[in-house]
Design an enzyme around this catalytic site. Structure first.
Site, mmCIF file in Angstrom:
data_model
loop_
_atom_site.group_PDB
_atom_site.id
_atom_site.type_symbol
_atom_site.label_atom_id
_atom_site.label_comp_id
_atom_site.label_asym_id
_atom_site.label_seq_id
_atom_site.Cartn_x
_atom_site.Cartn_y
_atom_site.Cartn_z
ATOM 1 N N ARG A 79 0.819 -1.218 0.000
ATOM 2 C CA ARG A 79 0.000 0.000 0.000
ATOM 3 C C ARG A 79 0.852 1.266 0.000
ATOM 4 O O ARG A 79 0.404 2.318 -0.451
ATOM 5 C CB ARG A 79 -0.976 -0.014 1.176
ATOM 6 C CG ARG A 79 -2.154 0.892 0.926
ATOM 7 C CD ARG A 79 -3.157 1.048 2.050
ATOM 8 N NE ARG A 79 -3.396 -0.092 2.866
ATOM 9 C CZ ARG A 79 -2.845 -0.254 4.083
ATOM 10 N NH1 ARG A 79 -2.020 0.644 4.575
ATOM 11 N NH2 ARG A 79 -3.140 -1.310 4.796
ATOM 12 N N TYR A 133 -13.678 21.927 -13.068
ATOM 13 C CA TYR A 133 -14.111 20.624 -13.596
ATOM 14 C C TYR A 133 -15.347 20.167 -12.820
ATOM 15 O O TYR A 133 -15.355 20.202 -11.586
ATOM 16 C CB TYR A 133 -12.940 19.666 -13.386
ATOM 17 C CG TYR A 133 -13.106 18.244 -13.841
ATOM 18 C CD1 TYR A 133 -13.368 17.935 -15.171
ATOM 19 C CD2 TYR A 133 -12.929 17.195 -12.943
ATOM 20 C CE1 TYR A 133 -13.464 16.620 -15.581
ATOM 21 C CE2 TYR A 133 -13.023 15.874 -13.349
ATOM 22 C CZ TYR A 133 -13.304 15.599 -14.671
ATOM 23 O OH TYR A 133 -13.389 14.301 -15.076
ATOM 24 N N ASP A 205 -5.693 22.477 -10.268
ATOM 25 C CA ASP A 205 -5.846 21.381 -11.222
ATOM 26 C C ASP A 205 -5.070 21.803 -12.479
ATOM 27 O O ASP A 205 -5.509 22.664 -13.238
ATOM 28 C CB ASP A 205 -7.335 21.159 -11.521
ATOM 29 C CG ASP A 205 -7.579 19.967 -12.440
ATOM 30 O OD1 ASP A 205 -6.675 19.633 -13.236
ATOM 31 O OD2 ASP A 205 -8.676 19.380 -12.369
ATOM 32 N N LYS A 230 -4.734 11.804 -18.463
ATOM 33 C CA LYS A 230 -4.715 12.578 -19.702
ATOM 34 C C LYS A 230 -3.320 12.554 -20.336
ATOM 35 O O LYS A 230 -2.918 11.549 -20.870
ATOM 36 C CB LYS A 230 -5.218 13.999 -19.420
ATOM 37 C CG LYS A 230 -6.509 14.039 -18.573
ATOM 38 C CD LYS A 230 -7.741 13.542 -19.340
ATOM 39 C CE LYS A 230 -8.959 13.264 -18.482
ATOM 40 N NZ LYS A 230 -9.450 14.345 -17.656
HETATM 41 C C1 LIG Z 1 -10.349 14.257 -16.532
HETATM 42 C C2 LIG Z 1 -10.113 15.354 -15.586
HETATM 43 C C3 LIG Z 1 -10.020 15.116 -14.221
HETATM 44 C C4 LIG Z 1 -10.293 13.765 -13.602
HETATM 45 O O1 LIG Z 1 -9.432 12.774 -13.992
HETATM 46 P P1 LIG Z 1 -9.900 11.228 -13.980
HETATM 47 O O2 LIG Z 1 -8.617 10.511 -14.094
HETATM 48 O O3 LIG Z 1 -10.812 11.078 -15.165
HETATM 49 O O4 LIG Z 1 -10.607 10.969 -12.689
HETATM 50 C C5 LIG Z 1 -9.724 16.183 -13.407
HETATM 51 N N1 LIG Z 1 -9.549 17.418 -13.883
HETATM 52 C C6 LIG Z 1 -9.650 17.692 -15.193
HETATM 53 C C7 LIG Z 1 -9.438 19.089 -15.661
HETATM 54 C C8 LIG Z 1 -9.942 16.675 -16.089
HETATM 55 O O5 LIG Z 1 -10.090 16.963 -17.379
#
Ligand SMILES: *Cc1c(COP(=O)(O)O)cnc(C)c1O
Length: 413
Positions: A79, A133, A205, A230
Site C-alpha cells: 500500500r 471541472y 488542477d 490525460k
Molecule cells: C479528466 C479530468 C479530471 C479527472 O481525472 P480522472 O482521471 O478522469 O478521474 C480532473 N480534472 C480535469 C481538468 C480533467 O479533465
C-alpha cells in the site's frame, strides 16, 4: 536486506543510473526523471515490481522497519508503493521546482478529493473557481458539504481581488487554469500571493498544461494536481492521478493519501511513467495541430468564437503568455446555432470520437454545457459549445472531417 534497491552486479554508485544529476531542461527531465533514485537494476525503465507483502528476515528486521519514515524508498508493504511507483512519483516531483513530493492515486478525481481532504476540516470554507471541472464541484456539493465544509465559487478572472472573497473561515482555494470547458486563464501568481498572505492553501488542477507547460509550485501554488489519465499516460489506457505538494503541505498530503488507502498499481504506474517519457514530443504535436485547427475554425462563418488560451481574445490570454510555455491540444468553440446543430456536426464526424477524457493520441469531440455548472459567473457565451481534443492524426484529415461535420449540420438552425 529484502528490499527493492538492490543493484545488479556491476552497477551501483559507479553505474550509469547512479550518476549525480546536472541541472537539466524540461525535455531532458522527462527522459531521466525518477531514474536515479529508484534503481532496480541496469535498465532504462523501472520493472513492474508487483508486491503486496514484504518478507522480513526476522522479527528484529520487522520491528526495525516500523521506525522507517513512511516515505523512505524502502519496500514496507504494497500500500505504500514500491520502486515502480516511486520512479513515477519522483519524476513528477523533479518536473516541479520547489516541490517536496508527489503522491499517486487511481484517478484524477481521487487525487482532487484527497488533496482537498488533506487541507480542510469541518467549519472551513473552500473557494472554488467557477470554471472548475464538474466532478470537483460535485465532490464539494455532495461529500464536503456533508462533512460541514462550505464551498463558495468565484469569478475565474478574480486575480488579486480574490481577497474580497476571503473570510476568517476560508482555508483553501481550488484553482483550474485554463478552466474546464471555457478556458479562462487565471492569474495564478496574484491569487496565490493573496492567499499566502492570509495562510490560505492554494490547490491547482494543472491537467491541461502539465508541469511541462506550467510549473505550478514555482508560480506560488501549494498543491498541484494532475489527472495523469490525460497527457501523462497519453495513450487512453490507464486511469491515474497525482498530487505534488510544496514543503509546507507535503506531510498533510502524504498522510491523508495513506490514511485513505490510496495506491496506484505498479502496472498502471509503469504505463504512466512510460507515457511521461514521450510527453514533450506528444504535447508539441498536440499544440501545433490544435493551433492549426483552432485557426481554421476561427475563419469559419458558422463559428462565433474559439476558446483557446493562445488566442488574444481568450479571457486571461495575457496570463497565459506570461506564465505558460505552451498550449496543449484541448480547446472549445461556439457554433452559431442550437445544441441540435452541434449534435448533428459531432454525429457526422468520422475521425473524432465522441467520448470523455482527453490527452490520448486520438481526437475527440464533445458537446459541453458550462451553463449547468456555473453560479458566480454565469456562462452566456452561446448554446452550442463543442470541446475538441486534437490528437496525433494528420491535421488535414482532421480538418476534412470537421468540414464534413459542418456540411452535415448546415441546414439545422
Ligand atoms: C479528466 C479530468 C479530471 C479527472 O481525472 P480522472 O482521471 O478522469 O478521474 C480532473 N480534472 C480535469 C481538468 C480533467 O479533465
Amino acid at each position: 536486506m529484502g528490499h527493492g534497491r538492490r543493484h545488479a552486479k556491476g552497477t551501483g554508485p559507479s553505474g550509469l543510473t547512479q550518476k549525480s544529476k546536472a541541472p537539466t531542461k524540461p525535455d531532458t527531465q522527462l527522459i531521466t526523471g525518477g531514474r536515479s533514485k529508484t534503481v532496480t537494476g541496469p535498465v532504462v525503465n523501472p520493472p513492474v515490481w508487483r508486491a503486496s507483502t514484504h518478507l522480513y528476515e526476522n522479527v528484529a528486521h520487522l520491528e526495525a522497519s516500523k521506525n522507517m519514515p513512511a516515505d523512505a524508498r524502502e519496500f514496507f508493504y504494497g500500500r505504500r508503493g514500491g520502486p515502480t511507483q516511486w520512479a513515477l512519483a519522483d519524476a513528477l516531483t523533479e518536473m516541479e521546482p520547489g516541490a517536496a513530493g508527489t503522491m499517486l492515486y487511481p484517478s484524477g478525481v481521487a487525487a482532487i478529493s484527497c488533496a482537498l481532504l488533506a487541507v480542510l476540516k469541518p467549519g472551513d470554507v473552500l473557494l472554488m473557481t467557477d470554471s472548475a471541472y464538474d466532478p470537483s464541484r460535485s465532490f464539494a456539493e455532495g461529500f464536503l458539504k456533508r462533512f460541514g465544509i462550505e464551498t463558495r465559487y468565484f469569478d475565474p478572472m478574480a486575480g488579486g481581488e480574490i481577497s474580497a472573497y476571503f473570510c476568517y473561515r476560508t482555508k483553501a482555494i481550488l484553482l483550474e487554469s485554463p478552466g474546464s470547458l471555457t478556458f479562462e486563464i487565471q492569474d495564478i501568481p496574484a491569487i496565490c500571493a493573496a492567499a499566502q498572505a492570509k495562510g490560505i492553501c492554494t490547490l491547482l488542477d494543472n491537467t491541461w498544461a502539465t508541469p511541462y507547460f506550467f510549473t505550478a509550485i514555482e508560480k506560488g501554488v501549494d498543491i498541484s494536481i494532475l489527472a495523469a489519465t490525460k497527457y501523462i499516460v497519453g495513450h487512453s489506457d490507464v486511469m491515474a492521478g497525482t498530487v505534488t505538494a510544496n514543503k509546507k503541505y507535503w506531510n498533510k498530503v502524504a498522510q491523508t493519501a495513506r490514511a485513505m488507502g490510496q495506491v496506484l498499481s505498479p502496472d498502471d504506474a509503469y504505463l504512466a511513467a512510460r507515457g511521461l517519457r514521450t510527453m514533450a514530443v506528444r504535447l508539441r504535436q498536440h499544440e501545433a495541430s490544435a493551433m492549426k485547427i483552432a485557426h481554421w475554425l476561427n475563419g469559419r462563418d458558422e463559428v462565433i468564437k474559439v476558446l483557446h488560451p493562445a488566442f488574444p481574445d481568450c479571457l486571461g490570454h495575457a496570463h497565459w503568455r506570461r506564465d505558460f510555455t505552451g498550449s496543449s491540444g484541448l480547446f472549445s468553440f461556439v457554433l452559431n446555432g442550437s445544441k441540435a446543430k452541434a449534435a448533428a456536426l459531432i454525429d457526422a464526424l468520422q475521425l473524432f470520437g465522441i467520448g470523455y477524457s482527453w490527452g490520448g493520441f486520438e481526437s475527440l469531440a464533445l458537446p459541453v454545457h458550462p451553463e449547468k455548472f456555473r453560479s458566480a459567473k454565469p456562462w452566456t457565451g452561446g448554446d452550442a459549445l463543442i470541446r475538441l481534443q486534437i490528437g496525433l492524426e494528420d491535421c488535414a484529415d482532421l480538418i476534412a472531417d470537421l468540414e464534413n461535420g459542418f456540411a452535415a449540420a448546415k441546414d439545422i438552425a
